[in-house]
Design an enzyme around this catalytic site. Structure first.
Site, PDB file in Angstrom:
ATOM      1  N   THR A  95      67.235  84.689  21.694  1.00 59.81           N
ATOM      2  CA  THR A  95      68.659  84.527  21.381  1.00 59.81           C
ATOM      3  C   THR A  95      69.370  84.060  22.648  1.00 59.81           C
ATOM      4  O   THR A  95      69.486  84.815  23.618  1.00 59.81           O
ATOM      5  CB  THR A  95      69.282  85.854  20.907  1.00 59.81           C
ATOM      6  OG1 THR A  95      68.541  86.344  19.788  1.00 59.81           O
ATOM      7  CG2 THR A  95      70.742  85.632  20.496  1.00 59.81           C
ATOM      8  N   LYS A 170      72.835  82.460  15.066  1.00 56.94           N
ATOM      9  CA  LYS A 170      72.358  83.780  15.515  1.00 56.94           C
ATOM     10  C   LYS A 170      73.485  84.549  16.214  1.00 56.94           C
ATOM     11  O   LYS A 170      73.655  85.754  16.012  1.00 56.94           O
ATOM     12  CB  LYS A 170      71.164  83.581  16.459  1.00 56.94           C
ATOM     13  CG  LYS A 170      70.622  84.844  17.080  1.00 56.94           C
ATOM     14  CD  LYS A 170      70.077  85.824  16.054  1.00 56.94           C
ATOM     15  CE  LYS A 170      69.694  87.146  16.693  1.00 56.94           C
ATOM     16  NZ  LYS A 170      69.556  88.226  15.711  1.00 56.94           N
ATOM     17  N   LYS A 238      74.664  91.093  25.604  1.00 58.73           N
ATOM     18  CA  LYS A 238      74.501  89.659  25.930  1.00 58.73           C
ATOM     19  C   LYS A 238      74.947  88.787  24.753  1.00 58.73           C
ATOM     20  O   LYS A 238      75.638  87.785  24.910  1.00 58.73           O
ATOM     21  CB  LYS A 238      73.029  89.439  26.311  1.00 58.73           C
ATOM     22  CG  LYS A 238      72.558  88.017  26.491  1.00 58.73           C
ATOM     23  CD  LYS A 238      71.724  87.493  25.324  1.00 58.73           C
ATOM     24  CE  LYS A 238      70.515  88.283  24.945  1.00 58.73           C
ATOM     25  NZ  LYS A 238      69.759  87.791  23.793  1.00 58.73           N
TER      26      LYS A 238
HETATM   27  N1  LIG Z   1      64.613  93.576  19.669  1.00 56.79           N
HETATM   28  C1  LIG Z   1      65.230  93.053  18.634  1.00 56.79           C
HETATM   29  O1  LIG Z   1      65.539  93.754  17.643  1.00 56.79           O
HETATM   30  C2  LIG Z   1      65.597  91.607  18.570  1.00 56.79           C
HETATM   31  C3  LIG Z   1      65.680  90.821  19.710  1.00 56.79           C
HETATM   32  N2  LIG Z   1      66.053  89.512  19.592  1.00 56.79           N
HETATM   33  C4  LIG Z   1      66.131  88.667  20.768  1.00 56.79           C
HETATM   34  O2  LIG Z   1      64.788  88.360  21.148  1.00 56.79           O
HETATM   35  C5  LIG Z   1      64.684  88.274  22.574  1.00 56.79           C
HETATM   36  C6  LIG Z   1      63.648  89.277  23.055  1.00 56.79           C
HETATM   37  O3  LIG Z   1      64.063  90.563  22.665  1.00 56.79           O
HETATM   38  P1  LIG Z   1      63.138  91.860  22.916  1.00 56.79           P
HETATM   39  O4  LIG Z   1      61.728  91.543  22.653  1.00 56.79           O
HETATM   40  O5  LIG Z   1      63.804  92.956  22.184  1.00 56.79           O
HETATM   41  O6  LIG Z   1      63.381  92.058  24.473  1.00 56.79           O
HETATM   42  P2  LIG Z   1      62.546  92.863  25.559  1.00 56.79           P
HETATM   43  O7  LIG Z   1      63.540  93.261  26.585  1.00 56.79           O
HETATM   44  O8  LIG Z   1      61.713  93.896  24.917  1.00 56.79           O
HETATM   45  O9  LIG Z   1      61.557  91.742  26.162  1.00 56.79           O
HETATM   46  C7  LIG Z   1      62.061  90.709  26.959  1.00 56.79           C
HETATM   47  C8  LIG Z   1      60.944  89.739  27.318  1.00 56.79           C
HETATM   48  O10 LIG Z   1      61.493  88.722  28.185  1.00 56.79           O
HETATM   49  C9  LIG Z   1      60.704  88.695  29.383  1.00 56.79           C
HETATM   50  N3  LIG Z   1      61.520  88.278  30.521  1.00 56.79           N
HETATM   51  C10 LIG Z   1      62.704  88.791  30.929  1.00 56.79           C
HETATM   52  N4  LIG Z   1      63.170  88.129  32.007  1.00 56.79           N
HETATM   53  C11 LIG Z   1      62.237  87.181  32.287  1.00 56.79           C
HETATM   54  C12 LIG Z   1      62.160  86.157  33.285  1.00 56.79           C
HETATM   55  N5  LIG Z   1      63.114  85.982  34.200  1.00 56.79           N
HETATM   56  N6  LIG Z   1      61.073  85.356  33.281  1.00 56.79           N
HETATM   57  C13 LIG Z   1      60.112  85.523  32.349  1.00 56.79           C
HETATM   58  N7  LIG Z   1      60.126  86.459  31.384  1.00 56.79           N
HETATM   59  C14 LIG Z   1      61.197  87.275  31.349  1.00 56.79           C
HETATM   60  C15 LIG Z   1      60.164  90.101  29.540  1.00 56.79           C
HETATM   61  O11 LIG Z   1      59.079  90.097  30.425  1.00 56.79           O
HETATM   62  P3  LIG Z   1      58.654  91.449  31.225  1.00 56.79           P
HETATM   63  O12 LIG Z   1      57.795  92.211  30.270  1.00 56.79           O
HETATM   64  O13 LIG Z   1      57.943  90.956  32.420  1.00 56.79           O
HETATM   65  O14 LIG Z   1      59.931  92.163  31.581  1.00 56.79           O
HETATM   66  C16 LIG Z   1      59.785  90.397  28.088  1.00 56.79           C
HETATM   67  O15 LIG Z   1      58.586  89.736  27.749  1.00 56.79           O
HETATM   68  C17 LIG Z   1      66.101  88.501  23.107  1.00 56.79           C
HETATM   69  O16 LIG Z   1      66.722  87.259  23.277  1.00 56.79           O
HETATM   70  C18 LIG Z   1      66.775  89.300  21.988  1.00 56.79           C
HETATM   71  O17 LIG Z   1      68.175  89.136  21.999  1.00 56.79           O
HETATM   72  C19 LIG Z   1      66.302  88.923  18.378  1.00 56.79           C
HETATM   73  C20 LIG Z   1      66.211  89.649  17.233  1.00 56.79           C
HETATM   74  C21 LIG Z   1      65.885  91.047  17.236  1.00 56.79           C
HETATM   75  O1  LIG Z   2      69.156  90.562  17.130  1.00 54.95           O
HETATM   76  C1  LIG Z   2      68.939  91.617  16.586  1.00 54.95           C
HETATM   77  C2  LIG Z   2      68.647  91.765  15.189  1.00 54.95           C
HETATM   78  O2  LIG Z   2      68.447  92.915  14.731  1.00 54.95           O
HETATM   79  O3  LIG Z   2      68.612  90.744  14.484  1.00 54.95           O
END
Ligand SMILES: NC(=O)C1=CN([C@@H]2O[C@H](COP(=O)(O)OP(=O)(O)OC[C@H]3O[C@@H](n4cnc5c(N)ncnc54)[C@H](OP(=O)(O)O)[C@@H]3O)[C@@H](O)[C@H]2O)C=CC1
Ligand SMILES: O=CC(=O)O
Length: 291
Positions: A95, A170, A238
């Site tokens: 996102t 989104k 965010k």
């Molecule tokens: N969780 C949810 O319910 C939902 C989330 N989203 C969106 O999906 C995305 C991921 O969410 P989610 O999985 O929950 O997040 P997490 O915080 O669990 O995971 C984030 C991921 O991004 C990586 N990351 C962060 N910073 C960097 C960087 N500078 N360089 C490389 N990799 C990086 C992390 O790596 P590392 O492990 O090394 O920290 C990890 O793999 C977000 O944009 C979120 O808004 C969308 C729908 C639902």
């Molecule tokens: O981005 C979060 C979700 O639940 O969708």
């Protein structure tokens, strides 16, 4: 079908495991390498850099925390741009704001590669069970090529046209969700403080016109102070910030979303950013206790 997968956070881990379970060959990369162990135990291979994954796979999917992460994985040394070329596709499901998607799209096109933005609606459990809603935009041919993977990951996918439209859709959805979560938190607190049983409020809500899975799923957990993260609060904040910027650009006044954003910021300042976004309830309860 072989796919690359960048980012094994809450969403990426669930989605890549799901692809593996459904017979895909998957090569993964994560900034923190140790988070690859579980998917490797289920049959995934590991690339040492995003570029290595792209070199190996014709389609690479990413789901990363925020715009900075999405840009870094593409543009940094050893990033996606080092290996993307004609015949290869990159699908970013993070996102982010439309500007970030556009930057990535332009850079990939300059290398002759193909790009699809495809953020998802739905959280940890829908990711585990293949029930996401996929909001895709940019290259229709890549969208069609990715259908076998989308069939595993999602219950429905939309093609929304030009790059940026997936990000915008989104952000609008999550702006509404964040605002509703704040109103819900206030309602639970008001019920309790005015002498009602908040569990009865949940029962009443569930029978009416504003019944929804979020109230039903999160409500009982919030009343137990259980904020085990499905959607981390820092990501919801965010999304509010990026949606408010979209509102600025389009001169849309959003006082409700702005107030909700302040509550999520307050929650972050209280150290709640890594908990589930429903922990914003704690900011409402804090106001209650300080009066
Ligand atoms: N969780 C949810 O319910 C939902 C989330 N989203 C969106 O999906 C995305 C991921 O969410 P989610 O999985 O929950 O997040 P997490 O915080 O669990 O995971 C984030 C991921 O991004 C990586 N990351 C962060 N910073 C960097 C960087 N500078 N360089 C490389 N990799 C990086 C992390 O790596 P590392 O492990 O090394 O920290 C990890 O793999 C977000 O944009 C979120 O808004 C969308 C729908 C639902
Ligand atoms: O981005 C979060 C979700 O639940 O969708």
């Amino acid at each position: 079908m072989e796919v690359g997968f960048l980012g094994l956070g809450i969403m990426g881990k669930a989605m890549s495991m799901n692809l593996l379970k459904n017979g895909f060959k998957v090569t993964v990369w994560n900034r923190t390498l140790s988070k690859c162990d579980e998917v490797v135990a289920h049959g995934a291979s590991v690339g040492e850099t995003p570029a290595e994954v792209v070199k190996k796979c014709n389609i690479t999917i990413a789901i990363l925390s925020d715009p900075a992460a999405a840009l870094s994985v593409v543009f940094d040394k050893g990033g996606v741009l080092d290996q993307i070329c004609s015949g290869k596709g990159y699908i970013d499901m993070s996102t982010v704001d439309p500007e970030t998607s556009c930057k990535i799209s332009e850079a990939i096109a300059l290398k002759g590669g193909h790009f699809l933005e495809a953020p998802v609606s739905g959280s940890k459990q829908p990711a585990e069970t293949g029930q996401l809603v996929i909001l895709a935009a940019r290259e229709k041919a890549l969208y069609e090529e990715a259908v076998p993977a989308f069939d595993v990951l999602g219950k429905k996918y939309f093609f929304l046209g030009p790059v940026g439209n997936g990000a915008k859709m989104k952000l609008v959805v999550n702006m509404i969700m964040g605002s509703v979560m704040n109103a819900f938190s206030e309602g639970l607190t008001l019920a309790e403080r005015s002498g009602l049983n908040p569990h009865s409020l949940l029962d009443v809500l569930d029978l009416g016109g504003i019944a929804n899975p979020m109230f039903k799923g999160k409500g009982p957990e919030m009343l137990k102070d259980n904020y085990s993260p499905a959607f981390p609060l820092k990501h919801q904040q965010k999304d509010m910030r990026l949606a408010l910027a979209l509102g600025d650009q389009n001169a849309v006044s959003m006082p409700v979303a702005a107030a909700a954003n302040e509550a999520f910021k307050k929650a972050r300042s209280m150290g709640l950013g890594d908990l589930d976004f429903s922990a914003v309830f704690e900011t409402v309860k804090l106001l209650k206790h300080s009066s």
